[in-house]
Design a protein around this motif. Sequence first.
Motif, PDB file in Angstrom:
ATOM      1  N   LEU A   6       0.762  -1.247   0.001  1.00  0.00           N
ATOM      2  CA  LEU A   6       0.127   0.079  -0.020  1.00  0.00           C
ATOM      3  C   LEU A   6       0.805   1.273   0.182  1.00  0.00           C
ATOM      4  CD1 LEU A   6      -2.663  -1.176   2.646  1.00  0.00           C
ATOM      5  CD2 LEU A   6      -2.540  -1.462  -0.065  1.00  0.00           C
ATOM      6  N   ARG A   7       2.154   1.220   0.131  1.00  0.00           N
ATOM      7  CA  ARG A   7       3.021   2.341   0.049  1.00  0.00           C
ATOM      8  C   ARG A   7       3.036   2.807  -1.377  1.00  0.00           C
ATOM      9  NH1 ARG A   7       8.475   0.075   2.994  1.00  0.00           N
ATOM     10  NH2 ARG A   7       8.159  -1.511   1.320  1.00  0.00           N
ATOM     11  N   HIS A   8       3.158   4.136  -1.449  1.00  0.00           N
ATOM     12  CA  HIS A   8       3.309   4.867  -2.622  1.00  0.00           C
ATOM     13  C   HIS A   8       4.738   5.164  -3.160  1.00  0.00           C
ATOM     14  CE1 HIS A   8       1.864   7.198  -6.311  1.00  0.00           C
ATOM     15  NE2 HIS A   8       2.411   8.271  -5.533  1.00  0.00           N
ATOM     16  N   GLN A   9       5.292   4.689  -4.006  1.00  0.00           N
ATOM     17  CA  GLN A   9       6.680   5.010  -4.557  1.00  0.00           C
ATOM     18  C   GLN A   9       7.669   4.691  -3.172  1.00  0.00           C
ATOM     19  OE1 GLN A   9       6.526   9.361  -5.789  1.00  0.00           O
ATOM     20  NE2 GLN A   9       5.496   8.660  -7.801  1.00  0.00           N
ATOM     21  N   GLY A  10       7.403   3.710  -2.731  1.00  0.00           N
ATOM     22  CA  GLY A  10       8.360   3.326  -1.382  1.00  0.00           C
ATOM     23  C   GLY A  10       8.119   4.000  -0.194  1.00  0.00           C
ATOM     24  N   ARG A  11       7.208   4.633  -0.154  1.00  0.00           N
ATOM     25  CA  ARG A  11       6.734   5.713   1.066  1.00  0.00           C
ATOM     26  C   ARG A  11       5.333   5.206   1.605  1.00  0.00           C
ATOM     27  NH1 ARG A  11       8.353  11.748   0.257  1.00  0.00           N
ATOM     28  NH2 ARG A  11       7.953  11.611   2.461  1.00  0.00           N
ATOM     29  N   TRP A  12       5.340   5.481   3.123  1.00  0.00           N
ATOM     30  CA  TRP A  12       4.084   5.276   3.559  1.00  0.00           C
ATOM     31  C   TRP A  12       3.389   6.550   3.343  1.00  0.00           C
ATOM     32  CZ3 TRP A  12       2.751   0.372   4.693  1.00  0.00           C
ATOM     33  CH2 TRP A  12       3.688  -0.411   5.315  1.00  0.00           C
ATOM     34  N   GLN A  13       2.035   6.350   3.003  1.00  0.00           N
ATOM     35  CA  GLN A  13       1.115   7.485   2.963  1.00  0.00           C
ATOM     36  C   GLN A  13      -0.109   7.204   3.672  1.00  0.00           C
ATOM     37  OE1 GLN A  13      -0.113   8.167  -1.139  1.00  0.00           O
ATOM     38  NE2 GLN A  13       0.445  10.062  -0.935  1.00  0.00           N
ATOM     39  N   GLU A  14      -0.488   8.194   4.501  1.00  0.00           N
ATOM     40  CA  GLU A  14      -1.710   8.069   5.339  1.00  0.00           C
ATOM     41  C   GLU A  14      -2.837   7.976   4.622  1.00  0.00           C
ATOM     42  OE1 GLU A  14      -1.253   9.999   9.730  1.00  0.00           O
ATOM     43  OE2 GLU A  14      -0.630  11.387   8.155  1.00  0.00           O
ATOM     44  N   GLY A  15      -3.900   7.217   5.175  1.00  0.00           N
ATOM     45  CA  GLY A  15      -5.340   7.229   4.348  1.00  0.00           C
ATOM     46  C   GLY A  15      -5.965   5.948   4.655  1.00  0.00           C
ATOM     47  N   ASP A  16      -7.078   5.953   4.313  1.00  0.00           N
ATOM     48  CA  ASP A  16      -7.922   4.547   4.400  1.00  0.00           C
ATOM     49  C   ASP A  16      -8.247   3.669   3.222  1.00  0.00           C
ATOM     50  OD1 ASP A  16      -8.141   5.459   7.046  1.00  0.00           O
ATOM     51  OD2 ASP A  16     -10.468   5.893   6.992  1.00  0.00           O
ATOM     52  N   TRP A  17      -7.965   2.619   3.477  1.00  0.00           N
ATOM     53  CA  TRP A  17      -8.275   1.512   2.220  1.00  0.00           C
ATOM     54  C   TRP A  17      -9.521   0.731   2.435  1.00  0.00           C
ATOM     55  CZ3 TRP A  17      -4.953   1.055  -1.937  1.00  0.00           C
ATOM     56  CH2 TRP A  17      -3.552   1.825  -2.087  1.00  0.00           C
ATOM     57  N   LEU A  18     -10.396   0.815   1.588  1.00  0.00           N
ATOM     58  CA  LEU A  18     -11.803  -0.167   1.564  1.00  0.00           C
ATOM     59  C   LEU A  18     -11.264  -1.619   1.108  1.00  0.00           C
ATOM     60  CD1 LEU A  18     -14.569  -0.435   2.247  1.00  0.00           C
ATOM     61  CD2 LEU A  18     -15.081   0.403  -0.161  1.00  0.00           C
ATOM     62  N   ILE A  19     -11.581  -2.616   1.755  1.00  0.00           N
ATOM     63  CA  ILE A  19     -11.399  -4.104   1.372  1.00  0.00           C
ATOM     64  C   ILE A  19     -12.815  -4.452   0.757  1.00  0.00           C
ATOM     65  CG2 ILE A  19     -10.477  -6.366   1.831  1.00  0.00           C
ATOM     66  CD1 ILE A  19      -8.887  -5.066   4.083  1.00  0.00           C
ATOM     67  N   GLU A  20     -12.788  -5.004  -0.633  1.00  0.00           N
ATOM     68  CA  GLU A  20     -13.857  -5.602  -1.046  1.00  0.00           C
ATOM     69  C   GLU A  20     -13.572  -6.971  -1.492  1.00  0.00           C
ATOM     70  OE1 GLU A  20     -16.838  -3.191  -3.655  1.00  0.00           O
ATOM     71  OE2 GLU A  20     -15.404  -3.875  -5.054  1.00  0.00           O
ATOM     72  N   ALA A  21     -14.522  -7.708  -1.513  1.00  0.00           N
ATOM     73  CA  ALA A  21     -14.286  -9.293  -1.970  1.00  0.00           C
ATOM     74  C   ALA A  21     -15.146  -9.174  -3.207  1.00  0.00           C
ATOM     75  CB  ALA A  21     -14.957  -9.996  -1.038  1.00  0.00           C
TER      76      ALA A  21
ATOM     77  N   ILE B  72      -3.846   3.474   7.309  1.00  0.00           N
ATOM     78  CA  ILE B  72      -2.416   3.707   7.385  1.00  0.00           C
ATOM     79  C   ILE B  72      -2.283   5.079   8.341  1.00  0.00           C
ATOM     80  CG2 ILE B  72      -0.278   4.017   6.360  1.00  0.00           C
ATOM     81  CD1 ILE B  72      -1.598   1.391   5.879  1.00  0.00           C
ATOM     82  N   GLU B  73      -1.352   4.823   9.237  1.00  0.00           N
ATOM     83  CA  GLU B  73      -1.125   6.188  10.109  1.00  0.00           C
ATOM     84  C   GLU B  73       0.046   6.402  10.458  1.00  0.00           C
ATOM     85  OE1 GLU B  73      -3.300   5.748  13.880  1.00  0.00           O
ATOM     86  OE2 GLU B  73      -5.384   6.372  13.045  1.00  0.00           O
ATOM     87  N   VAL B  74       0.862   7.730  10.120  1.00  0.00           N
ATOM     88  CA  VAL B  74       2.085   8.164  10.543  1.00  0.00           C
ATOM     89  C   VAL B  74       1.939   8.764  12.013  1.00  0.00           C
ATOM     90  CG1 VAL B  74       4.129   9.436  10.001  1.00  0.00           C
ATOM     91  CG2 VAL B  74       2.777   8.277   7.920  1.00  0.00           C
ATOM     92  N   VAL B  75       2.361   7.997  13.091  1.00  0.00           N
ATOM     93  CA  VAL B  75       2.114   8.490  14.271  1.00  0.00           C
ATOM     94  C   VAL B  75       3.308   9.496  14.711  1.00  0.00           C
ATOM     95  CG1 VAL B  75       2.041   7.750  16.629  1.00  0.00           C
ATOM     96  CG2 VAL B  75       1.188   6.283  14.632  1.00  0.00           C
ATOM     97  N   ARG B  76       3.081  10.702  15.372  1.00  0.00           N
ATOM     98  CA  ARG B  76       4.194  11.722  15.473  1.00  0.00           C
ATOM     99  C   ARG B  76       3.817  11.821  17.151  1.00  0.00           C
ATOM    100  NH1 ARG B  76       1.853  12.875  10.753  1.00  0.00           N
ATOM    101  NH2 ARG B  76       3.100  13.489   9.154  1.00  0.00           N
ATOM    102  N   HIS B  77       3.144  11.317  17.813  1.00  0.00           N
ATOM    103  CA  HIS B  77       2.538  11.541  19.140  1.00  0.00           C
ATOM    104  C   HIS B  77       2.295  10.223  19.739  1.00  0.00           C
ATOM    105  CE1 HIS B  77       1.774  15.227  17.017  1.00  0.00           C
ATOM    106  NE2 HIS B  77       2.393  15.809  18.034  1.00  0.00           N
TER     107      HIS B  77
END
Length: 832
Positions: free
Chosen positions: A117-132, A180-185
């Motif tokens: 789910l990384r974009h260009q090798g970097r973690w990017q915050e956001g929500d992903w919906l999973i569908e079957a 995906i969360e980038v945690v700063r605190h």
Amino acid sequence: MPASVTVTAVPASRVPEPAVDTEVEPAEPEAAFGVRSTRWTAGGLEITGYARPGGRGTTWLSSMFTSLTLRPAEGADRTVTVRTRHLNLPEVTDDSGQHRYNHDWAGFTATVDPARLRHQGRWQEGDWLIEATVRSGLRQEHGPLTQYWCGSGEYPLVHWVDRDVRVLPSFADDALRLRIEVVRHRITAVTPFDGGLELALHAADCPEGTVLRLRHRQSSTELTFPLVPADGPAAHTVRVPFAPFVVDGDPSHEMEHWGPELLRPDGGTVRPVMDDRGGPLSAQHPLPGSDRLLYVKQLADGYPQFCVQSGTGLIERITPAGDGFDLTGEAPLGGDGPLELVLRHSNGTGEVHHPVERGERFSCHLPALSACSDGSLRPLPKGVWELRIRPVGRADAEQPLIVAPQALAALPVRVTVGSAATGSKSVLLQRRWHDTLILDSTPVLAAAERSAFTQHRLLTETYPAARRRPLRETVLYDVFGGRGYSDSPRAIHAELVRRRTPLEHLWVIDDAQGEVPEGVRAIRSHSPEWYEALGTSRYLVGNTHFPDFIERRPGQVIVQTWHGSLLKRIAHDVENAWLSDAGYLTALDREAPQWSLLVSPSSFATPILRRAFRYEGEILESGYPRGDVLARGTGAQTVRERLGIPAGKRIVLYAPTWREDQQRESGDGFHLGLRLDLDAARTELGADHVLLVRPHSHVREPLPGAGDGFLYDVGDYPDVQELLLAADVLVTDYSSIMFDFAITGRPILFFTYDLEHYRDTLRGFYFDLESEAPGPLIPTSPELLTALRDLAGSDALPARYADAYQRFRATHCHLDDGGAAARVVDRMLAIG
């Protein structure tokens, strides 16, 4: 002189044609997708779930193909496809609740690697919906994955994938998402100090003047505490004293919730995440000068919450151990004295107690078995059991058992209990609402056996096929739908064994809740072997209703012993809507023509049974076989020893009937409605009496206060006849148990607090109880206790009841000479 035997002869019973199924064909089911469990592995988030196509089955491995697709909830137009591996999960068919399609191969497992789910090798915050997506033939269906009812399929665990990045699976709008969360605190440690707690934080972007603010959910109260720089980049500490939690907030609430957030000088706020990778952070901390604690809690999403509450059990370790589970944790409950663990069935039908040693730390064994009143052990009855901890006897102070964050991943923990003889079952500890511990006692029948799909085929294919095979020289016994080895079928079995009749003996047992003697094979109710036995056994012997699909075949003998003599009206003689509304009479009319023989306890009962059941077949007026043991009168001391009743104690057995207008709100059984003042009974009788309470089998409630040495709950005692053997006096209302106890000649008291209502509205009587009762009718609890106290001195009812007792026995017990079972067996074998 032996009692006479009357046989009412009629032509061979007419077996009606099977009813035509007029049920409206249900609509084709839609596709369904869901999660059953999740877990984090080295490869990522492993999802076990199901994808049921609409309107077709998934009977074999290649029935369909399933894949998962992840899409950003908003923004980028990207998709990630994840392949699945199909699983054979009969639970999917069972959960579908329908009988048309087999979905055993609708299960799947798939592993979602968050790195994809990384974009260009970097973690990017956001929500992903999973569908079957499920493909079956040319048909393709898709949809979101819905939430399971418990465990990791209800609340998946958060997982750290990098130093400052975590993945949070959760359900929103009943659809599985990944955030995906980038945690700063982050809160990295919680350390008690004298008078409070010190929190260590890794918090970027926190300028001077930033404070930790706690906001009270139940009011507008706010508390603020300054951040203090510590060694290292972005390192801070903050001290939170206990004192404000004792005086602030809203004390009217049972639990107070405080939400922590960092408040910057510019007014911006951010919630810190609890980072427990360095060790547990959640704990309960006593508040000085208070009986409450401050629970630093890690929520399902990993954010903190401060809870002011009573202490509870915080389970830190769960391990399977023999017949149950070993639990380790803390239980800082207030007060003195021992603690107890309480298991309470979620529908309120049962309660089990286990002792726990008091202390801030505790270890205890939680059996998956329950001890019955006769001293035997049985698996916990099926269903979900809630777990509570409390000071002994303090229902007002009980608290749920909570699973600490470090123990969540170990669940579920499973053990197998029961026996090969009566059936084994899985019992597992699981969690609900993220961290509340529950116990799930699964059915004895496996999912592949109990599903509506399988049961329909057992009924429509297995049973008819069994009826076409030769009859076996077998007796299949059934007592109350599989409740155990008891009642008249028990006496008939004993008589057949005494005669060494060359028959195989099978006994229906439901949910492993019974034991059978040597030489008897237990048959699990509604199992494939149960349908087989119903179709091939030469003799069927039962004391209540047989399945309404039964069709007696030529050469087969069905013996209906019934289970009670007749004061209250039964079947078609009842003039109220409770029975007919439930479809009871319709089912009875289908069943009764299948009986070969209906056993009658007396000449008084014979015409009533024929009319009430609208039964045209043969009635054997023989007495009830279950009464033989009372006529012989031996074995009382053995029963006392099984119950653990001290020598010299006088036994009062209270056995009330049920009331059709007191059904429990859940629809499962009926209320106990106990009108006897138990506290007064302890005071009046406790020194030299014990009180055994035997609720009717339809009653589904625990007896409060039982097990104190005076009050015994004997609702689970296998055979009530043994209790009657041991009892010195019987207290009942309108129960047919009066007829059985009258065989002994011992005193009977009638606690008839609702006589007019029961007689005139609920059921009606076949004779005038007020004039014919073999003992006094007593309307109030104080009068009943006085009568019991008076009986203790004389051991006999007043002389004015002697004639009534003699007339009662002459009318209703004239066949109870100890030979009823022999008479039934004689006729049964003659027919067969």
